[in-house]
Design a protein around this motif. Sequence first.
Motif: not given
Length: 295
Positions: A48, A44-45
Amino acid sequence: MKLVRFGPAGEEKPGLVDQDGRIRDLSGIVPDISGPVLGRRMLDELRGTALSSLPLAPDGARLGPCVGDVGNFIAVGLNFADHAAETGAPIPAEPILFNKAPSCIVGPNDTVVIPKASRKTDWEVELAIVIGERASYVHANEALDYVAGFCICHDVSEREFQLERGGTWSKGKGCPTFGPLGPWLVTADEVADVQKLGMWLTVNGETMQKGSTQTMIFTCAQLVSYISHFMILEPGDVITTGTPPGVGMALKPPRFLQHGDVVALGIEGLGEQRQTVMAFDEWTATVSRGAPTNP
């Protein structure tokens, strides 16, 4: 996301393919595409990350195996109904499991070496599952939550070692270079239906295998669940899930890989691989001269 590892063998850096198909260097963010990096939180990081701020990989950089530091490399035999039929084998009541040696893992376009004394080196295009979360005794309906993504595996196989030398299949499956992985690891969220992916393999431009994950006997979810009842699956473990029909040993007469053959293979949405085959003695001589053996 499409995650990659690029650079010389043993010195690969982590990367991510941007929207223009260029590889961005992730080494300032993560140490490798392996282990904990493949967990939900880290992925998820990475989603982004502002890719335009990251350096580009050098043009023409070698692609390494798309997963590093693999612990368990687990394979499933006779998992396609049409492949079982071509070999004359009954449909398995439960998945047939064996191990490929992690030391056989190479990049998607690296040389495939025919082992010393081999007479029956064969090809197999396969879909591989890459584990993202520690999995133990998981149910099939939640099993894909433990998957980081999917990639292509060329499950190169020496049939005499595998089937005629006694014991387990593993001795014909883990020879050096028998596990090309990549070109990239496609995260699970970008694969709409893993059970509806076309697959193909050619030798010297001739189509040998053409199939689909639709004919898998045990689905990816079933396999992750099943295997997790016999061992703990850790992030970065790889499960290669079986092959469609068209392998060399099933041809009449059988056909096996020879020095100089070029094998290309691909799976819908997961990219393509291409390998040149070298005889053991030729490869050894090339290495001793210090010449590069990878395209």
